[in-house]
Design a protein around this motif. Structure first.
Motif, PDB file in Angstrom:
ATOM      1  N   TYR A   1       0.849  -1.189   0.000  1.00 31.24           N
ATOM      2  CA  TYR A   1       0.000   0.000   0.000  1.00 31.24           C
ATOM      3  C   TYR A   1       0.885   1.239   0.000  1.00 31.24           C
ATOM      4  CZ  TYR A   1      -3.899  -3.009   1.290  1.00 31.24           C
ATOM      5  OH  TYR A   1      -4.861  -3.993   1.290  1.00 31.24           O
ATOM      6  N   VAL A   2       0.400   2.310  -0.603  1.00 29.56           N
ATOM      7  CA  VAL A   2       1.096   3.586  -0.566  1.00 29.56           C
ATOM      8  C   VAL A   2       0.292   4.546   0.313  1.00 29.56           C
ATOM      9  CG1 VAL A   2       0.004   4.477  -2.696  1.00 29.56           C
ATOM     10  CG2 VAL A   2       2.195   5.413  -1.926  1.00 29.56           C
ATOM     11  N   SER A   3       1.025   5.315   1.115  1.00 29.86           N
ATOM     12  CA  SER A   3       0.447   6.382   1.917  1.00 29.86           C
ATOM     13  C   SER A   3       1.175   7.662   1.550  1.00 29.86           C
ATOM     14  CB  SER A   3       0.633   6.121   3.413  1.00 29.86           C
ATOM     15  OG  SER A   3      -0.062   4.976   3.819  1.00 29.86           O
ATOM     16  N   PHE A   4       0.417   8.760   1.431  1.00 29.03           N
ATOM     17  CA  PHE A   4       0.992  10.055   1.088  1.00 29.03           C
ATOM     18  C   PHE A   4       0.950  10.972   2.293  1.00 29.03           C
ATOM     19  CE2 PHE A   4      -0.481   8.268  -2.892  1.00 29.03           C
ATOM     20  CZ  PHE A   4       0.629   8.449  -3.703  1.00 29.03           C
ATOM     21  N   ASN A   5       2.005  11.755   2.472  1.00 33.80           N
ATOM     22  CA  ASN A   5       2.089  12.710   3.569  1.00 33.80           C
ATOM     23  C   ASN A   5       1.474  14.020   3.091  1.00 33.80           C
ATOM     24  OD1 ASN A   5       2.689  14.204   5.806  1.00 33.80           O
ATOM     25  ND2 ASN A   5       4.887  13.823   5.751  1.00 33.80           N
ATOM     26  N   ARG A   6       0.278  14.314   3.590  1.00 36.74           N
ATOM     27  CA  ARG A   6      -0.423  15.545   3.219  1.00 36.74           C
ATOM     28  C   ARG A   6      -0.687  16.352   4.481  1.00 36.74           C
ATOM     29  NH1 ARG A   6      -3.569  11.774  -0.400  1.00 36.74           N
ATOM     30  NH2 ARG A   6      -2.612  12.055  -2.427  1.00 36.74           N
ATOM     31  N   ASP A   7      -0.091  17.530   4.548  1.00 35.89           N
ATOM     32  CA  ASP A   7      -0.255  18.407   5.711  1.00 35.89           C
ATOM     33  C   ASP A   7       0.081  17.692   7.016  1.00 35.89           C
ATOM     34  OD1 ASP A   7      -1.130  20.509   4.045  1.00 35.89           O
ATOM     35  OD2 ASP A   7      -3.166  19.692   4.059  1.00 35.89           O
ATOM     36  N   GLU A   8       1.223  16.997   7.007  1.00 33.25           N
ATOM     37  CA  GLU A   8       1.709  16.274   8.192  1.00 33.25           C
ATOM     38  C   GLU A   8       0.809  15.117   8.622  1.00 33.25           C
ATOM     39  OE1 GLU A   8       4.813  16.957   9.319  1.00 33.25           O
ATOM     40  OE2 GLU A   8       4.873  18.457   7.728  1.00 33.25           O
ATOM     41  N   GLN A   9      -0.082  14.691   7.763  1.00 38.68           N
ATOM     42  CA  GLN A   9      -0.958  13.545   8.030  1.00 38.68           C
ATOM     43  C   GLN A   9      -0.707  12.492   6.953  1.00 38.68           C
ATOM     44  OE1 GLN A   9      -3.456  13.164  10.486  1.00 38.68           O
ATOM     45  NE2 GLN A   9      -2.675  15.017  11.438  1.00 38.68           N
ATOM     46  N   TRP A  10      -0.562  11.252   7.380  1.00 40.61           N
ATOM     47  CA  TRP A  10      -0.395  10.163   6.425  1.00 40.61           C
ATOM     48  C   TRP A  10      -1.773   9.680   5.983  1.00 40.61           C
ATOM     49  CZ3 TRP A  10       3.964   9.164   4.057  1.00 40.61           C
ATOM     50  CH2 TRP A  10       5.161   9.560   4.647  1.00 40.61           C
ATOM     51  N   GLN A  11      -2.001   9.694   4.675  1.00 44.84           N
ATOM     52  CA  GLN A  11      -3.264   9.233   4.109  1.00 44.84           C
ATOM     53  C   GLN A  11      -2.981   8.034   3.217  1.00 44.84           C
ATOM     54  OE1 GLN A  11      -5.112  12.580   2.194  1.00 44.84           O
ATOM     55  NE2 GLN A  11      -5.187  13.764   4.078  1.00 44.84           N
ATOM     56  N   ARG A  12      -3.505   6.909   3.627  1.00 49.06           N
ATOM     57  CA  ARG A  12      -3.250   5.655   2.918  1.00 49.06           C
ATOM     58  C   ARG A  12      -4.256   5.462   1.794  1.00 49.06           C
ATOM     59  NH1 ARG A  12      -2.646  -0.201   5.789  1.00 49.06           N
ATOM     60  NH2 ARG A  12      -3.374  -1.433   4.047  1.00 49.06           N
ATOM     61  N   ASP A  13      -3.736   5.123   0.622  1.00 54.69           N
ATOM     62  CA  ASP A  13      -4.589   4.794  -0.516  1.00 54.69           C
ATOM     63  C   ASP A  13      -5.202   3.424  -0.255  1.00 54.69           C
ATOM     64  OD1 ASP A  13      -5.779   4.455  -2.987  1.00 54.69           O
ATOM     65  OD2 ASP A  13      -3.966   4.853  -4.141  1.00 54.69           O
ATOM     66  N   ALA A  14      -6.496   3.304  -0.394  1.00 53.69           N
ATOM     67  CA  ALA A  14      -7.193   2.053  -0.082  1.00 53.69           C
ATOM     68  C   ALA A  14      -6.914   0.938  -1.085  1.00 53.69           C
ATOM     69  CB  ALA A  14      -8.698   2.305  -0.008  1.00 53.69           C
ATOM     70  N   THR A  15      -6.487   1.295  -2.282  1.00 53.28           N
ATOM     71  CA  THR A  15      -6.233   0.298  -3.324  1.00 53.28           C
ATOM     72  C   THR A  15      -4.829  -0.270  -3.177  1.00 53.28           C
ATOM     73  OG1 THR A  15      -7.650   1.532  -4.830  1.00 53.28           O
ATOM     74  CG2 THR A  15      -6.192  -0.118  -5.815  1.00 53.28           C
ATOM     75  N   PRO A  16      -4.701  -1.592  -3.017  1.00 56.15           N
ATOM     76  CA  PRO A  16      -3.353  -2.171  -2.926  1.00 56.15           C
ATOM     77  C   PRO A  16      -2.597  -2.010  -4.244  1.00 56.15           C
ATOM     78  CG  PRO A  16      -5.051  -3.852  -2.553  1.00 56.15           C
ATOM     79  CD  PRO A  16      -5.743  -2.598  -2.897  1.00 56.15           C
ATOM     80  N   LEU A  17      -1.290  -1.831  -4.129  1.00 55.57           N
ATOM     81  CA  LEU A  17      -0.430  -1.787  -5.306  1.00 55.57           C
ATOM     82  C   LEU A  17      -0.204  -3.211  -5.805  1.00 55.57           C
ATOM     83  CD1 LEU A  17       2.237   0.735  -3.967  1.00 55.57           C
ATOM     84  CD2 LEU A  17       0.258   1.235  -5.419  1.00 55.57           C
ATOM     85  N   GLN A  18       0.042  -3.334  -7.085  1.00 58.29           N
ATOM     86  CA  GLN A  18       0.315  -4.653  -7.662  1.00 58.29           C
ATOM     87  C   GLN A  18       1.750  -4.694  -8.172  1.00 58.29           C
ATOM     88  OE1 GLN A  18      -2.687  -5.168 -10.699  1.00 58.29           O
ATOM     89  NE2 GLN A  18      -4.180  -5.894  -9.219  1.00 58.29           N
ATOM     90  N   GLU A  19       2.395  -5.831  -7.934  1.00 59.48           N
ATOM     91  CA  GLU A  19       3.731  -6.027  -8.477  1.00 59.48           C
ATOM     92  C   GLU A  19       3.597  -6.278  -9.969  1.00 59.48           C
ATOM     93  OE1 GLU A  19       7.788  -8.572  -7.645  1.00 59.48           O
ATOM     94  OE2 GLU A  19       6.131  -8.694  -6.227  1.00 59.48           O
ATOM     95  N   SER A  20       4.367  -5.543 -10.752  1.00 57.29           N
ATOM     96  CA  SER A  20       4.269  -5.625 -12.201  1.00 57.29           C
ATOM     97  C   SER A  20       5.073  -6.783 -12.768  1.00 57.29           C
ATOM     98  CB  SER A  20       4.775  -4.331 -12.846  1.00 57.29           C
ATOM     99  OG  SER A  20       3.974  -3.254 -12.463  1.00 57.29           O
ATOM    100  N   SER A  21       4.545  -7.358 -13.831  1.00 57.78           N
ATOM    101  CA  SER A  21       5.262  -8.396 -14.583  1.00 57.78           C
ATOM    102  C   SER A  21       6.258  -7.703 -15.520  1.00 57.78           C
ATOM    103  CB  SER A  21       4.273  -9.224 -15.408  1.00 57.78           C
ATOM    104  OG  SER A  21       3.715  -8.414 -16.436  1.00 57.78           O
ATOM    105  N   ARG A  22       7.127  -8.467 -16.137  1.00 59.93           N
ATOM    106  CA  ARG A  22       8.089  -7.922 -17.113  1.00 59.93           C
ATOM    107  C   ARG A  22       7.346  -7.224 -18.254  1.00 59.93           C
ATOM    108  NH1 ARG A  22      12.217  -6.319 -15.540  1.00 59.93           N
ATOM    109  NH2 ARG A  22      12.330  -7.256 -13.553  1.00 59.93           N
ATOM    110  N   ALA A  23       6.272  -7.812 -18.742  1.00 61.02           N
ATOM    111  CA  ALA A  23       5.509  -7.217 -19.842  1.00 61.02           C
ATOM    112  C   ALA A  23       4.898  -5.877 -19.422  1.00 61.02           C
ATOM    113  CB  ALA A  23       4.421  -8.177 -20.310  1.00 61.02           C
ATOM    114  N   GLU A  24       4.408  -5.808 -18.198  1.00 60.52           N
ATOM    115  CA  GLU A  24       3.830  -4.556 -17.713  1.00 60.52           C
ATOM    116  C   GLU A  24       4.901  -3.481 -17.532  1.00 60.52           C
ATOM    117  OE1 GLU A  24       0.035  -6.334 -15.224  1.00 60.52           O
ATOM    118  OE2 GLU A  24       2.027  -6.405 -14.314  1.00 60.52           O
ATOM    119  N   ILE A  25       6.064  -3.883 -17.052  1.00 57.64           N
ATOM    120  CA  ILE A  25       7.169  -2.930 -16.905  1.00 57.64           C
ATOM    121  C   ILE A  25       7.559  -2.381 -18.274  1.00 57.64           C
ATOM    122  CG2 ILE A  25       9.611  -2.696 -16.277  1.00 57.64           C
ATOM    123  CD1 ILE A  25       9.045  -4.690 -13.982  1.00 57.64           C
ATOM    124  N   ALA A  26       7.518  -3.216 -19.300  1.00 58.10           N
ATOM    125  CA  ALA A  26       7.865  -2.794 -20.659  1.00 58.10           C
ATOM    126  C   ALA A  26       6.900  -1.729 -21.182  1.00 58.10           C
ATOM    127  CB  ALA A  26       7.891  -3.996 -21.592  1.00 58.10           C
TER     128      ALA A  26
END
Length: 143
Positions: free
Chosen positions: A60-85
């Protein structure tokens, strides 16, 4: 010589602890060898702007906004080689690992040692893609 055999059982019990010394503390202060976990900033001397955490095997990614951490509810996905391309058409082989938001708008990429991609900072092995553009990011200490 008698001391060595008596120390051997103790060393075997400690060996898992000794072997874990090759990583870093992640953003939660927990030891991890995963280079994708931790805090990052667009400049090496700026405070953390976002952090990557792992919970129940998902990133998960969280962003620091105004000294508050706000976590994005959508999980990140590990990319395949094709997706990285798709992001790095000619240089996908220089990317070690990538985590992206499935709907777009965020991605973080870890380069292989010695990578020479255009736009790569000499003193960072990471690049991030956010809504406003792409550029190098730097691992920084988490608050």
């Amino acid at each position: 010589m008698r001391l060595l055999p008596s120390l051997l059982p103790s060393l075997l019990l400690l060996s898992p602890l000794l072997l874990t010394g090759c990583g870093k503390n992640n953003s939660a202060g927990v030891f991890s060898s995963d280079p994708m976990l931790g805090c990052f900033s667009t400049h090496a001397r700026k405070p953390a702007e976002f952090r990557i955490e792992q919970q129940q095997g998902q990133y998960y990614v969280s962003f620091n906004r105004d000294e508050q951490w706000q976590r994005d509810a959508t999980p990140l996905q590990e990319s395949s080689r094709a997706e990285i391309a798709q992001f790095f058409r000619d240089d996908a082989g220089q990317i070690n690992k990538a985590l992206v938001r499935p709907g777009g708008g965020f991605g973080i990429f870890k380069f292989n040692p010695g990578a020479t991609l255009k736009g790569k900072a000499k003193d960072s092995d990471y690049m991030a893609l956010v809504l406003i553009g792409a550029g190098p990011v730097f691992p920084v200490k988490c608050p």
